[in-house]
Each structure stands twice: as structure tokens, then as C-alpha cells.
Design a protein around this motif. Sequence first.
Motif, PDB file in Angstrom:
ATOM      1  N   ASN A 191      46.807  31.897  32.297  1.00  0.00           N
ATOM      2  CA  ASN A 191      45.895  30.797  32.635  1.00  0.00           C
ATOM      3  C   ASN A 191      45.344  31.041  34.030  1.00  0.00           C
ATOM      4  O   ASN A 191      46.068  30.929  35.018  1.00  0.00           O
ATOM      5  CB  ASN A 191      46.635  29.466  32.577  1.00  0.00           C
ATOM      6  CG  ASN A 191      45.746  28.296  32.957  1.00  0.00           C
ATOM      7  OD1 ASN A 191      44.525  28.438  33.094  1.00  0.00           O
ATOM      8  ND2 ASN A 191      46.343  27.132  33.140  1.00  0.00           N
ATOM      9  N   GLY A 193      42.769  29.368  35.423  1.00  0.00           N
ATOM     10  CA  GLY A 193      42.245  28.157  36.047  1.00  0.00           C
ATOM     11  C   GLY A 193      40.831  28.348  36.556  1.00  0.00           C
ATOM     12  O   GLY A 193      39.989  28.959  35.891  1.00  0.00           O
ATOM     13  N   ASP A 194      40.562  27.843  37.743  1.00  0.00           N
ATOM     14  CA  ASP A 194      39.225  27.934  38.338  1.00  0.00           C
ATOM     15  C   ASP A 194      39.064  29.148  39.265  1.00  0.00           C
ATOM     16  O   ASP A 194      38.054  29.262  39.953  1.00  0.00           O
ATOM     17  CB  ASP A 194      38.920  26.667  39.148  1.00  0.00           C
ATOM     18  CG  ASP A 194      38.850  25.425  38.271  1.00  0.00           C
ATOM     19  OD1 ASP A 194      38.460  25.560  37.093  1.00  0.00           O
ATOM     20  OD2 ASP A 194      39.185  24.336  38.773  1.00  0.00           O
ATOM     21  N   TYR A 199      43.229  35.804  42.553  1.00  0.00           N
ATOM     22  CA  TYR A 199      44.347  35.054  41.980  1.00  0.00           C
ATOM     23  C   TYR A 199      45.580  35.463  42.785  1.00  0.00           C
ATOM     24  O   TYR A 199      45.706  36.643  43.148  1.00  0.00           O
ATOM     25  CB  TYR A 199      44.560  35.374  40.496  1.00  0.00           C
ATOM     26  CG  TYR A 199      45.573  34.464  39.840  1.00  0.00           C
ATOM     27  CD1 TYR A 199      45.184  33.252  39.306  1.00  0.00           C
ATOM     28  CD2 TYR A 199      46.908  34.817  39.787  1.00  0.00           C
ATOM     29  CE1 TYR A 199      46.113  32.393  38.732  1.00  0.00           C
ATOM     30  CE2 TYR A 199      47.850  33.972  39.218  1.00  0.00           C
ATOM     31  CZ  TYR A 199      47.453  32.762  38.688  1.00  0.00           C
ATOM     32  OH  TYR A 199      48.380  31.915  38.124  1.00  0.00           O
ATOM     33  N   ASN A 214      53.431  32.598  34.020  1.00  0.00           N
ATOM     34  CA  ASN A 214      51.978  32.741  33.879  1.00  0.00           C
ATOM     35  C   ASN A 214      51.514  34.183  34.060  1.00  0.00           C
ATOM     36  O   ASN A 214      50.419  34.531  33.607  1.00  0.00           O
ATOM     37  CB  ASN A 214      51.250  31.848  34.883  1.00  0.00           C
ATOM     38  CG  ASN A 214      49.804  31.605  34.509  1.00  0.00           C
ATOM     39  OD1 ASN A 214      49.496  31.286  33.361  1.00  0.00           O
ATOM     40  ND2 ASN A 214      48.908  31.754  35.469  1.00  0.00           N
TER      41      ASN A 214
END
Length: 225
Positions: A191, A193-194, A199, A214
Motif C-alpha cells: 500500500n 498511499g499518497d 516512500y 507492508n
Amino acid sequence: MPSLETTLKKLAPAKVIDATIGYAQYMPLDLSITNQDLANNKPQTAVDFENYIDNLLAHANAKVAFGGYLEERNLYKRSENFNNSAAPERNIHIGVDLWIKDSTPVLAAFNGTVHSFKNNIGLGDYGPTIILKHDIENHIFYTLYGHLSLESIENLKVGDVFIQEQILGTLGESNVNGDYAPHLHFQIIKNIGDNFGDYPGVCSKIDADYYANNCPNPNLVLKIT
């Protein structure tokens, strides 16, 4: 549906750097807080660190040093990105590092499209970074390639298509890769996300369980060991 980890485990090994180098020429590298040899050598600069790794590779007659998943490290203490009073210290590495000379070709782990890319400037950061999006057996996930050369992102576009083991870019020098000895930071992300072109690749002990879930072990893809 089988988990992403189960799906990745059954796939054939994928190379993410120079496909001509066989795994017999890889050696494990321990950069953890428990490595007394590293503590005794005390490499302070990117050049020191590159010399340290080069000496280990030469001694082992190897070309690539690899490792680091969920490894607790001291090498991030020099950067406020990881070590400041406003948040818990981040020192748990959540990708795999592949240490080899700059300009080494970096390969796409799977067929995929460019999700995002960015030059993450600053001491201890990724430098040029590419994130690919993949869809395998109904699992959508991402792979991150950090510490690349500036040329790797010059003509890139979101949505560009890459096939497995196609050259994605090359490794950057220390003056563009966050001031590290040349290496690839390779990470799997479920995941994202935005996040765009970035990351976290290092987390705090408090968040380690979340990121371990994750960001599965990249060796599920590489199958080096």
C-alpha cells in the motif's frame, strides 16, 4: 486468494541489477549495529564506505554485496532525516541493498508501469528514485529503486511501460545518491498511499511491525538465498 508473499515466492527469481552477474558472485553484507568489524573500521564518508565494501568484495572474490532487510543500523545517525528530537529515531532498514559500482544497470523486477519518480535530494536520502506499479495474479503492488543516477529519470514519464529485467536506469554516484557508496535500494510496497516518487526505506522500531507487513522481504523476488 493467496497472499502477495505466497505469490511472489512461487515466481522465478528476478534480477534487479546487471543480469550478467550470477548469484555465485554475490556476498552477504552485515551493516547492523552488531557488526564489530564495521564499528572498528568506522567509515565516515561515502568514499570510506565504498573502500570498505570494495575490500570485502575483493577478499570474497565477489562483485555484489547484498543484504539489510529489517537490519538495525547506525549509519543513519549522521542525517536529521532519521535522527532528530521531533520523532523516534529511524534505524530499521526495510529494503534490500545491492552494493556495486556506480553506472551499473538497474533492471525492472517485473513487467510494470512507472507509478512515479523523483530526485529526493539531501543527506541520507534516496537521490533519484523510480517506483513501478505491478499487477500480478490480482495483486497490485509496487517496487522502489533508490540511489539512481540523474540520467535515469531525465526522460521518464509516469505510465511508461517496462518489461521484466529491462534496463530501468543506472546507479548514481555519491554526489547524487544521498552521499552513500553506490548501491541500489530495492523495496517492495503493498500500500503506497499518497506517496509519489518516495516512500520510507528506513523506519523506527515503533513502526517496524507495520512496515515489515507492508514491505515484504525483497528476497522473495530476488531469491539470492
